[in-house]
Scaffold this motif. Structure first.
Motif, PDB file in Angstrom:
ATOM      1  N   TRP A  64     -13.518   9.156  13.117  1.00  6.58           N
ATOM      2  CA  TRP A  64     -13.610   7.990  12.237  1.00  6.58           C
ATOM      3  C   TRP A  64     -12.439   7.956  11.258  1.00  6.58           C
ATOM      4  N   LEU A  65     -11.971   9.118  10.851  1.00  6.39           N
ATOM      5  CA  LEU A  65     -10.758   9.149  10.031  1.00  6.39           C
ATOM      6  C   LEU A  65      -9.559   8.674  10.829  1.00  6.39           C
ATOM      7  N   LEU A  66      -9.528   9.049  12.107  1.00  6.19           N
ATOM      8  CA  LEU A  66      -8.436   8.607  12.976  1.00  6.19           C
ATOM      9  C   LEU A  66      -8.461   7.090  13.121  1.00  6.19           C
ATOM     10  N   ILE A  67      -9.644   6.522  13.330  1.00  7.77           N
ATOM     11  CA  ILE A  67      -9.775   5.062  13.453  1.00  7.77           C
ATOM     12  C   ILE A  67      -9.331   4.378  12.157  1.00  7.77           C
ATOM     13  N   THR A  68      -9.717   4.969  11.018  1.00  8.01           N
ATOM     14  CA  THR A  68      -9.344   4.400   9.720  1.00  8.01           C
ATOM     15  C   THR A  68      -7.832   4.364   9.543  1.00  8.01           C
ATOM     16  N   THR A  69      -7.178   5.477   9.873  1.00  7.05           N
ATOM     17  CA  THR A  69      -5.725   5.529   9.675  1.00  7.05           C
ATOM     18  C   THR A  69      -4.986   4.636  10.663  1.00  7.05           C
ATOM     19  N   VAL A  70      -5.520   4.489  11.886  1.00  8.85           N
ATOM     20  CA  VAL A  70      -4.901   3.592  12.866  1.00  8.85           C
ATOM     21  C   VAL A  70      -4.983   2.136  12.383  1.00  8.85           C
ATOM     22  N   LEU A  71      -6.162   1.736  11.925  1.00 12.11           N
ATOM     23  CA  LEU A  71      -6.334   0.360  11.431  1.00 12.11           C
ATOM     24  C   LEU A  71      -5.455   0.108  10.206  1.00 12.11           C
TER      25      LEU A  71
ATOM     26  N   LEU B 197       1.753  -5.827  -2.002  1.00  3.74           N
ATOM     27  CA  LEU B 197       0.733  -5.050  -2.707  1.00  3.74           C
ATOM     28  C   LEU B 197      -0.403  -4.660  -1.762  1.00  3.74           C
ATOM     29  N   ILE B 198      -0.861  -5.641  -0.967  1.00  4.92           N
ATOM     30  CA  ILE B 198      -1.928  -5.353   0.002  1.00  4.92           C
ATOM     31  C   ILE B 198      -1.448  -4.322   1.034  1.00  4.92           C
ATOM     32  N   ALA B 199      -0.213  -4.493   1.511  1.00  9.59           N
ATOM     33  CA  ALA B 199       0.341  -3.530   2.471  1.00  9.59           C
ATOM     34  C   ALA B 199       0.431  -2.145   1.846  1.00  9.59           C
ATOM     35  N   TRP B 200       0.822  -2.080   0.567  1.00 14.35           N
ATOM     36  CA  TRP B 200       0.919  -0.800  -0.145  1.00 14.35           C
ATOM     37  C   TRP B 200      -0.441  -0.113  -0.207  1.00 14.35           C
ATOM     38  N   ILE B 201      -1.488  -0.898  -0.463  1.00 10.28           N
ATOM     39  CA  ILE B 201      -2.846  -0.338  -0.531  1.00 10.28           C
ATOM     40  C   ILE B 201      -3.237   0.275   0.814  1.00 10.28           C
ATOM     41  N   PHE B 202      -2.949  -0.438   1.903  1.00 13.67           N
ATOM     42  CA  PHE B 202      -3.303   0.091   3.228  1.00 13.67           C
ATOM     43  C   PHE B 202      -2.457   1.308   3.596  1.00 13.67           C
ATOM     44  N   TRP B 203      -1.200   1.340   3.168  1.00 10.69           N
ATOM     45  CA  TRP B 203      -0.384   2.540   3.414  1.00 10.69           C
ATOM     46  C   TRP B 203      -0.936   3.737   2.655  1.00 10.69           C
TER      47      TRP B 203
END
Length: 480
Positions: free
Chosen positions: A33-40, A88-94
Motif C-alpha cells: 500500500w505504501l508502494l501504491i501511494t508513492t506510485v500515485l 504547490l499541489i505538485a510539491w505536496i504530492f512530491w
C-alpha cells in the motif's frame, strides 16, 4: 585416501529477470500500500508539472496579442497564480512520495536482508566451504543495494518518463498532430535503441559484477589467512595475485564504461539533430499561421523536457540491468535448494542413553572418490573412542556426518535407535557438544562467546564455565 576437503562443483540454477523481481517482491509485498501511494503520488505530481507549459503558452499568446495593458497585466497575473497553485499541489504530492518511498524502501531492504540471511544460513557446510565468506557478504549487500537502485530507477525514471511522454503527446496532439507524431516517432526510435544497447551490454555488466565478487573474495581470503601468509613468507606471491585480479577488474570495468561513453556520444549527436529539426518544422508551421507564439514556446519547452528525460534513458536501463547483474548472484543462492534439510515429518531427537550406531555407512564427495565405505560401528553410552588415521582418512568427515553437516551417500546413523536423518537438525545438534581443535570466536564480548553454548546463561554460570575451562585466569583483566 582422498582429502576430506575435496570440493563439490555447485550447479547454480539459471536466473532470469522474473526470478529477481520475484525475490524483490517477497520483500516489498508487506508494504504494497505504501508502494501504491508513492506510485500515485509520482504520477500525479509529474502530470501536474507537464501541464504547466500550457499556461505558459497562454502567457505568451496574451503578450503577443494586441490589447489593453491593464487587462493584459491582470490576465498575466492570473496565469502566474494558477501556475503557482499547480506547483504547490505538485510539491505536496512530491513530499508525500518522499516520505512514503523512504519508509517503503527502508523496511523492504531490511526484510530482504533478513530473508536472504535466513535462507543463506540454512545452506550446508559444503556450500560455505566452497564459497568465500567475503564474496557472500558482498552478494548480500549488493542484493539489498540493487533493490534500492531498481526501486528508485523505476519510480523516478521509468514511471516519470512514461507519464511525461504520455501527457506531452496528448497535449501536443491537441495543438498539432504532425508535430506530435514526429516527436512520438523520435521517442520510439531513441528508447528502442537505448533498450537494445542496454540488453546487449548486459553480459559485460554481469562480468563486472562477477569479477567484483571475485576480488572481494580474494581480499577476504588473504586477510583472514594473513598469519599463514606471513608464516610461509608468501606476501610477495599474494600481493602479485591481488594485483592481477584488480587489474582484470579494472580492464573489464573500463571496457564497460567505454561502451557507455560511446553510446552517449552517438545519442547526444542525434538529440542535437532532433532538436533543430523539430524547431525547423515548428517555424514553418508558425510562418503558415498553423501555430501561435505560445504554442511554439510550449513545443520548445516540451522538447527540452523530452531530451532531458530520454537522454538519461539508456543510462537508466543500464542501471536497471546493472542492478539485475548485482542481484543475480544472490538470487542464484536463493534458488539453490538446500543440500541438507529436515524431512517434512521430522521430529525432535529424544536422547536417553546416547548410544550411537553407524550402519553400512558410505560417504563420498563425489561418485569417484569415497572417503568412508561400509562403516559399521556401535558406540555404547559413556564409551570413549579415538579416531586415528592420516590426514584425509575421514576422521573429521566421520564427526561431521554425525552432526549432519554432510549427508551419507548410503547407510544410516542411529542415536538411541533413531535415524538422525528423520530428526530435526536443530534437535540433533542441541544434543551434541563439540569442541573443535581450532578456537572459534565471534567478534563479540567474551561473555557472549562463552554464553553461546547456553542461551540466557546467568553471570555466575558464565564465570563457572570459564573456570572449568581453565581460562578464568587469563581473561580476568579483559572485558568480560
Amino acid at each position: 585416501m582422498p582429502t576430506e576437503k575435496s570440493q563439490k562443483i555447485i550447479a547454480y540454477p539459471e536466473v532470469k529477470l522474473k526470478h529477481v523481481l520475484g525475490a524483490f517482491w517477497r520483500g516489498a509485498k508487506p508494504q504494497k500500500w505504501l508502494l501504491i501511494t508513492t506510485v500515485l503520488a509520482v504520477i500525479i505530481a509529474t502530470a501536474l508539472g507537464i501541464c504547466i507549459p500550457i499556461f505558459y503558452k497562454k502567457f505568451f499568446d496574451i503578450i503577443s496579442a494586441p490589447g489593453n495593458s491593464g487587462q493584459i497585466y491582470g490576465s498575466l497575473i492570473g496565469i502566474i497564480m494558477q501556475v503557482l497553485f499547480i506547483q504547490l499541489i505538485a510539491w505536496i504530492f512530491w513530499r508525500i512520495n518522499s516520505f512514503a518511498v523512504a519508509f517503503f524502501e527502508s523496511k523492504s531492504i531490511a526484510r530482504l536482508k533478513q530473508q536472504v540471511y535466513d535462507y543463506l544460513m540454512d545452506h550446508s557446510y559444503s556450500f560455505f566451504v566452497n564459497n568465500f565468506a567475503g564474496s557472500l557478504v558482498q552478494k548480500v549487500n549488493r542484493f539489498a543495494r540493487a533493490f534500492e537502485q531498481l526501486a528508485d530507477r523505476v519510480l523516478y525514471d521509468i514511471l516519470t518518463l512514461s507519464t511525461r511522454l504520455l501527457f506531452i503527446f496528448i497535449i501536443l496532439f491537441f495543438y498539432n498532430q504532425v508535430i506530435a507524431w514526429i516527436i512520438l516517432a523520435w521517442i520510439f526510435i531513441f528508447l528502442l535503441s537505448s533498450f537494445w544497447f542496454a540488453i546487449w551490454k548486459l553480459k559485460y555488466d554481469i562480468a563486472v559484477a562477477e569479477i567484483d565478487s571475485k576480488t572481494t573474495g580474494y581480499l577476504s581470503d588473504t586477510i583472514t589467512n594473513q598469519n599463514t601468509i606471513q608464516l610461509f613468507a608468501s606476501k610477495k606471491k599474494e600481493v602479485e595475485g591481488y594485483k592481477n585480479i584488480t587489474n582484470e577488474q579494472a580492464q573489464k570495468t573500463l571496457f564497460s564504461w567505454n561502451l557507455s561513453a560511446i553510446i552517449d556520444t552517438v545519442q547526444s549527436a542525434f538529440n542535437i539533430i532532433f532538436q533543430f529539426a523539430l524547431f525547423f518544422f515548428a517555424i514553418i508551421f508558425w510562418q503558415k499561421g498553423m501555430i501561435s507564439i505560445g504554442v511554439f514556446a510550449m513545443i520548445q519547452s516540451y522538447v527540452f523536457v523530452i531530451i532531458d528525460n530520454t537522454w538519461g534513458f539508456s543510462r537508466v536501463i543500464r542501471n536497471i540491468y546493472q542492478g539485475y547483474a548485482d542481484s543475480k548472484e544472490m538470487v542464484e543462492i536463493l534458488l539453490l535448494p538446500h543440500e541438507i534439510k529436515d524431512k517434512p515429518n521430522a521430529s525432535d531427537l529424544l536422547v536417553d542413553k546416547g548410544e550411537i550406531e553407524f550402519k553400512d555407512l558410505t560417504f563420498g564427495f563425489n561418485q569417484a572418490k569415497k572417503v568412508l565405505e561400509n562403516i559399521n560401528l556401535t558406540i555404547k553410552p559413556g564409551e570413549k573412542i579415538a579416531l586415528i588415521g592420516p590426514s584425509g582418512a575421514g576422521k573429521t568427515t566421520f564427526v561431521r556426518l554425525l552432526l549432519r553437516l554432510y549427508s551419507p551417500t548410503s547407510g544410516k546413523i542411529l542415536i538411541d535407535g533413531q535415524d538422525i536423518s528423520q530428526a530435526t537438525q536443530e534437535s540433533l545438534r542441541k544434543n551434541i557438544s563439540m569442541v573443535p581443535q581450532d578456537p572459534i570466536l565471534f567478534h563479540r564480548t567474551l561473555s557472549e562467546n562463552i554464553e553461546y553454548g547456553k542461551r540466557g546463561a546467568t553471570k555466575e554460570e558464565i564465570e563457572k564455565a570459564a573456570a572449568l575451562a581453565h581460562c578464568d585466569d587469563f581473561i580476568a583483566n579483559l572485558p568480560f
